[in-house]
Structures are given as structure tokens and as C-alpha cells.
Design a protein around this motif. Sequence first.
Motif, PDB file in Angstrom:
ATOM      1  N   PRO A 142       0.805  -1.231   0.000  1.00 30.18           N
ATOM      2  CA  PRO A 142       0.000   0.000   0.000  1.00 30.18           C
ATOM      3  C   PRO A 142       0.840   1.285   0.000  1.00 30.18           C
ATOM      4  O   PRO A 142       0.390   2.322  -0.495  1.00 30.18           O
ATOM      5  N   LEU A 143       2.052   1.226   0.544  1.00 26.40           N
ATOM      6  CA  LEU A 143       2.861   2.447   0.566  1.00 26.40           C
ATOM      7  C   LEU A 143       3.444   2.794  -0.810  1.00 26.40           C
ATOM      8  O   LEU A 143       3.931   3.907  -1.020  1.00 26.40           O
ATOM      9  N   TRP A 144       3.387   1.866  -1.739  1.00 27.54           N
ATOM     10  CA  TRP A 144       3.811   2.166  -3.120  1.00 27.54           C
ATOM     11  C   TRP A 144       2.636   2.661  -3.962  1.00 27.54           C
ATOM     12  O   TRP A 144       2.798   2.927  -5.151  1.00 27.54           O
ATOM     13  N   HIS A 145       1.467   2.797  -3.345  1.00 24.49           N
ATOM     14  CA  HIS A 145       0.274   3.228  -4.080  1.00 24.49           C
ATOM     15  C   HIS A 145       0.546   4.540  -4.838  1.00 24.49           C
ATOM     16  O   HIS A 145       1.018   5.527  -4.258  1.00 24.49           O
ATOM     17  N   GLU A 146       0.238   4.535  -6.126  1.00 24.59           N
ATOM     18  CA  GLU A 146       0.430   5.709  -7.001  1.00 24.59           C
ATOM     19  C   GLU A 146       1.884   6.160  -7.132  1.00 24.59           C
ATOM     20  O   GLU A 146       2.161   7.319  -7.479  1.00 24.59           O
ATOM     21  N   GLU A 149       6.976   2.186 -10.487  1.00 22.11           N
ATOM     22  CA  GLU A 149       8.191   1.391 -10.450  1.00 22.11           C
ATOM     23  C   GLU A 149       9.360   2.255 -10.953  1.00 22.11           C
ATOM     24  O   GLU A 149       9.209   3.011 -11.904  1.00 22.11           O
ATOM     25  N   ASP A 150      10.489   2.164 -10.264  1.00 17.87           N
ATOM     26  CA  ASP A 150      11.697   2.909 -10.649  1.00 17.87           C
ATOM     27  C   ASP A 150      11.585   4.426 -10.499  1.00 17.87           C
ATOM     28  O   ASP A 150      12.326   5.171 -11.134  1.00 17.87           O
ATOM     29  N   SER A 151      10.670   4.882  -9.664  1.00 13.35           N
ATOM     30  CA  SER A 151      10.653   6.313  -9.338  1.00 13.35           C
ATOM     31  C   SER A 151      11.910   6.641  -8.553  1.00 13.35           C
ATOM     32  O   SER A 151      12.457   5.797  -7.855  1.00 13.35           O
ATOM     33  N   ARG A 152      12.326   7.909  -8.641  1.00 10.51           N
ATOM     34  CA  ARG A 152      13.553   8.303  -7.934  1.00 10.51           C
ATOM     35  C   ARG A 152      13.243   8.937  -6.581  1.00 10.51           C
ATOM     36  O   ARG A 152      12.335   9.749  -6.458  1.00 10.51           O
ATOM     37  N   ALA A 170      11.242  -4.816   0.311  1.00 10.62           N
ATOM     38  CA  ALA A 170      10.117  -4.148  -0.367  1.00 10.62           C
ATOM     39  C   ALA A 170      10.590  -3.311  -1.542  1.00 10.62           C
ATOM     40  O   ALA A 170       9.797  -2.928  -2.403  1.00 10.62           O
ATOM     41  N   GLY A 171      11.889  -3.009  -1.561  1.00  8.28           N
ATOM     42  CA  GLY A 171      12.419  -2.208  -2.656  1.00  8.28           C
ATOM     43  C   GLY A 171      13.925  -2.347  -2.732  1.00  8.28           C
ATOM     44  O   GLY A 171      14.580  -2.570  -1.708  1.00  8.28           O
ATOM     45  N   THR A 172      14.463  -2.254  -3.951  1.00  6.57           N
ATOM     46  CA  THR A 172      15.919  -2.313  -4.099  1.00  6.57           C
ATOM     47  C   THR A 172      16.384  -1.185  -5.014  1.00  6.57           C
ATOM     48  O   THR A 172      15.610  -0.629  -5.800  1.00  6.57           O
TER      49      THR A 172
END
Lengths: 216, 257
Positions: A142-146, A149-152, A170-172
Motif C-alpha cells: 500500500p505504501l507504493w500506491h500511485e 516502479e523505478d521512481s527516484r 520491499a524495494g531495491t
Amino acid sequence: MSTTIAVVDYGMGNLRSVSKALEHVAADDQKIIVSSDAAEIANAERVVFPGQGAARDCMKHLKDLQLEDVVLQAAHEKPFLGICMGMQVLMAHSEENQGVSCMNLYAGEVRAFADEKLQSQMQSLKIPHMGWNKVSHKQDHPLWHEIQEDSRFYFVHSYYVDPEDETLVAGTTEYGIEFVSAIARDNVFAAQFHPEKSAQDGLQLLKNFCCWNGQK
Amino acid sequence: MALAKRIIPCLDVDNGRVVKGVKFVDIRDAGNPVEVARRYDAEGADEITFLDITASSDDRETIVHVVEEVANEVFIPLTVGGGIRTLDDVRRMLNAGADKVAINTAAVFNPEFVREASESVGSQCIVVAIDAKKVSAEGETQRWEIFTHGGRKPTGLDAIEWAEKMVDYGAGEILLTSMDRDGTKIGFDLPLTRAISDAVSVPVIASGGVGNLDHLADGVIEGKADAVLAASIFHFAEYTIQEAKQHMADRGIEMRL
């Protein structure tokens, strides 16, 4: 139920940016407090655990202020957001300052980029890792909502977490190596980057946190 | 390498007002640093640097209010330089909402201050600003020295050795200005930028001399800078930050677009 969001203040860095950014995105009935008071933190609906500086100082301040237990408690029961050093000290141990025992919420080590630099051909790798780098999502969360992918997001750090359990990731992000830039489990989300300094996408992540029910 | 190179617009602030003129058509008050910062943020600036050039120390409090106001609504990294001489100055700026402070002259006169500041607030908050000028003659191996007082006073310190020393003392980043190029619009001193960037392990921001977008790209490609700082090309709206970033990306540089 209180609608307070407590930003844990344990003398590790300036929390003004974190609280201002939260105020910018929080709902009207949510109140942001910056607190070093265990009872206030315990009563908050959500907890943000930031921090910058060195691991040893970080653990020392937490213990001196007797905040370690209340922070761990929050990490077990309510929406919890760790930022930067506030992510690193959730691990068992850090290599920084000749080795520091951390909070041990998750098994794993906090490692230095400098070691990678020695071991690789990345001699030109600048440390700290400072600036805007891409985050690849490893969990649907849910915290990646909107947030694409690959945002800076904006990073500034010399150490990174290396959790034993890969399902935490959750992210790399890539910097010489691919390192873990976000972890998540149950009601906990933690990021190596600074959402409060990451313009629109950072604000979106904080906004997502403000309305997160603590579940996937 | 996925880490983006950064573009950092710099605002010279005198007594709470932006100087050197800012010419945005849609800005109500071009001298208001908060409005200008908001505009740069909207254009995609990766960071913003404020250089306080207020002469009187009595008026220094104004920059604190500027930083507070900007930090309340602009959520990208902010750096403040100019007149940072004591640990108290450092803390006041960070508490106001700055993420980093740039220490310049004070470092030359008291290098221990850099160590003290980085140990107290962390290297990631300490930028050491270096003003360098070429001192070698034509045909000689190139050499640069540190100058103070706006490039008027030589110190005898070798720029490369000085940069290495400052990193050793805890600088988390170097803001490198070529005093030969500052204000010339003929581009960065690329050999200087490259020499410093190769010598130190921390990120280097190139500054001084930007007149067009190729200069920015050259600073990264040839100068090996991690970030580029410019003032006038953005203030006079010759180029937007978006245009600058796109141009750099077109030349193959990793940028946050």
C-alpha cells in the motif's frame, strides 16, 4: 482512538522536515507531534522513526532516553515508518563504528558501501551515496500506491541493510551493487531514502503512510 | 549507474532578498526567495542552495526565516552557505530546515571547525565550499590554490591537497568554485573539476562559469562532477531547469526527469 502521528525525537538529526512533510499530506483530523516522551509515542496511532548520523550514537540516544522499548512496541502493533537510520537500527547489528548491536527487530546486518568499493571495480563510487536514485518495487505494498516502479527518491547514506530474510525486501536500488532500499512486514515499512526530501513521490509515500491500516 | 547527476540552482540572498535578478514571467515578486525556490522546485530542481551574502551580521537572522519558510513547502534538499562560522550557526540553519550547510572561509582559517561540525551533526550535513584559482603559468603542470575574500586573497593552499584534507576532516561533499570562471559564462574549469573529483571520495559539485547547457553536461562528462550548480542561467530564465535536465539526458547523462 487518537489520530496522532508521533515522530520519534531521540536527538538524531533534524526532524523538522519530516514533520513538515507529514503535515503537508496528513488528513485534517491527524495531528503530527515530534516527541521524545515514551507515553506520547505509545499513545500515538502511528509512529515515524527517522534518524541520521552514526549507528552508535543512535543506539546510545535511544537507550539514554529509554525509548528503545516503546519504539519496538510500536513496530509490533501499529503503522510504523522507519526512515534512513531509523531503518538501519531495526536490524540486529551494524558494521558502523567498529560494530554496533542494534534493535534486532529483524535478523541481518548493516553493511558499508566502502567494502563493496574495495571488492569491486567501482573505484569511482562516491561515498556517501548521495542524490536521487531509482527504487524498484519488490512487494506489492500500500505504501507504493500511485508511485511508479523505478521512481527516484533522495538518498544520503554510507551503509545499507542486508536482511537475512529476503521476504522482508520491499524495494531495491543500484549503487555499485543492488542493495535493499526498503523493507516491509506486517505493520512496518522502512526506507533507506528520505521521503520527506523526495518531492512529489516522497510526499505520496508519506500520504500513503498516513492512511495505511498497517496491513498488506 | 542509476544514481542521477544533480542540478542545483543557487540563490544569492542579501538581507532576505534574492539578488542578481530573477526574471520569471509568472512570478509575482522575483526577489522573494520563497517564491523563487518554489518555482525551481516545480521545474524539477534536484536541490536548492542559498548563499547568504548579507554583509552585516545583525541581519543574518533573516536567512534563518527564509530557510524556515522555504522548508515548510519545498520538499527537496536545501543547502545554506555564507557566514557559517560556528557550531551554533550550523545548528541554527539545520533547525530552520536546511539539510546541509556549506562552510567556506571559516574552514580555511580554522580547519578543526569542519571536524567539529561533522562530528556533531554528521558528515552528510557538511559541505565544504572551495574557491580555487589557477596559479600555474602557461605550459606548466596545472596547479590551483585556495583563495578567500571572493578570490582576492591567496592562501598558498594547494586546492587538491586542501580538498583531500577537508574530506579527511569530515566534509560529506565538496562545492568547488573556479574563481577564474565565476561570472564569465565560458564554462567550468574542467581540469580543476576533474582533478578534485578524482582526488576525493565524496561527491563534488562543480560551480563557476556556466553560460549554456553544454557547460553543465561538460562538467559531468569531462569534469566528472556529481552535481552542477548554476545561478544566472536559471535566474534570467535563459533556460528552465527542465530544459537543462533534458539536455544533459540527451548527452547520455543519468538524470531525474
